[in-house]
Design an enzyme around this catalytic site. Structure first.
Site: not given
Length: 314
Positions: A35, A171
């Site tokens: 990410k 996350d």
């Protein structure tokens, strides 16, 4: 743990089923992407969140993948973890506590939630750089949750996995989905987005060149530096100034990427990885050439974004 030479990145010199398996497949494999944060606004730290800072971020799944494979083991045999990859960072230390590995923590968290025994073999092939601001540990945990959901035939919607993921890391709920999303709270509250959303700058998605380093940055250290020096004027990533202060080569990589024609360049998350967004193949080649000649990164990935996890069964 074992180490192999399965990593396919570019280095720059600078330096079978058993009787116990009840599922229709013996193993599940997930390609779990990294990410980045296309934007990252950092607010004050909150005591009720254990000192975490309030965040408002646009997450983006990036086409650099770790591979998580989970397989059932004999009842009572416990878990095992096999680590593979050329660039394992701190994960390669012989004394590393396997129970602190993000994939293993995800295994135990889901086993407790589902009332299952953690008799599972995990194979983790690392390609996402470690300690790099690319969420590699979060991706591994998310990939493990997704894989076990199928291996154990839980059939839980991803939304039911999100609270488990959130307990493991900010996350991780995003990494269950990939793609594009807005994250709020301390990053764990996810609003999924598509590429046409007005909050998405179209020049920041599509082709990317990822510049990674042999060095790692500690996320707590970056936040501590942010608390001292604040953000840079105009930075879409509020942590960028702190990350560059701790790792100056990242700043040079941003500068040279923009000179080479990138439409945007920024530190990924807490760094030190740098993302260069490029409009076409020629510009990608220009950024790669410039970074190589200037020796301002250690490894290169040419890829695209946004991407999502890929699940397959054996």
């Amino acid at each position: 743990m074992t180490a192999t030479t399965s990593d396919t990145t570019t280095d720059i010199a600078a330096d079978d089923a058993t009787s116990v398996v009840t599922a229709p497949f013996s193993s599940v494999r997930v390609e779990c992407p990294a990410k980045t944060n296309l934007t990252l606004k950092v607010g004050p730290s909150r005591a009720e969140w254990g000192g975490r800072h309030a965040l408002d971020t646009i997450y983006c799944g990036v086409g650099v993948y770790d591979t998580v494979t989970v397989s059932a083991k004999e009842p009572g045999s416990g878990f095992s973890l096999d680590l593979l990859g050329r660039h394992l960072g701190d994960l390669a230390f012989d004394k590393a506590d396997m129970r602190r590995n993000h994939a293993v923590m995800a295994l135990f968290a889901l086993a407790e939630e589902a009332g299952r025994s953690p008799d599972v073999a995990i194979s983790l092939e690392k390609r996402i750089p470690v300690g790099a601001g690319l969420g590699g540990g979060s991706a591994d945990a998310a990939g493990t949750l997704l894989a076990l959901n199928d291996l154990w035939e839980l059939h839980w919607p991803v939304e039911r996995l999100e609270p488990i993921a959130a307990r493991l890391g900010a996350d991780m709920p995003f990494c269950l989905h990939g793609g594009l999303a807005r994250g709020t709270g301390y990053g764990e509250r996810i609003e999924r987005l598509d590429a046409t959303d007005r909050r998405i700058d179209a020049t920041t998605i599509g082709r990317m060149v990822v510049g990674a380093y042999n060095a790692q940055l500690s996320t707590p250290d970056v936040y501590a530096m942010f608390d001292r020096i604040g953000r840079g004027r105009g930075d879409a990533n509020h942590l960028q100034r702190a990350a560059v202060h701790l790792h100056p080569r990242s700043g040079k990589a941003i500068e040279y990427a923009m000179q080479a024609g990138a439409t945007a360049a920024f530190v990924s998350g807490s760094g030190p990885t740098v993302i260069a967004c490029v409009p076409d193949e020629a510009t990608a080649a220009s950024v790669c050439r410039t970074w190589t000649n200037r020796r301002c990164v250690d490894r290169l990935f040419e890829t695209t974004a946004p991407v999502t996890p890929i699940i397959s069964h054996e």
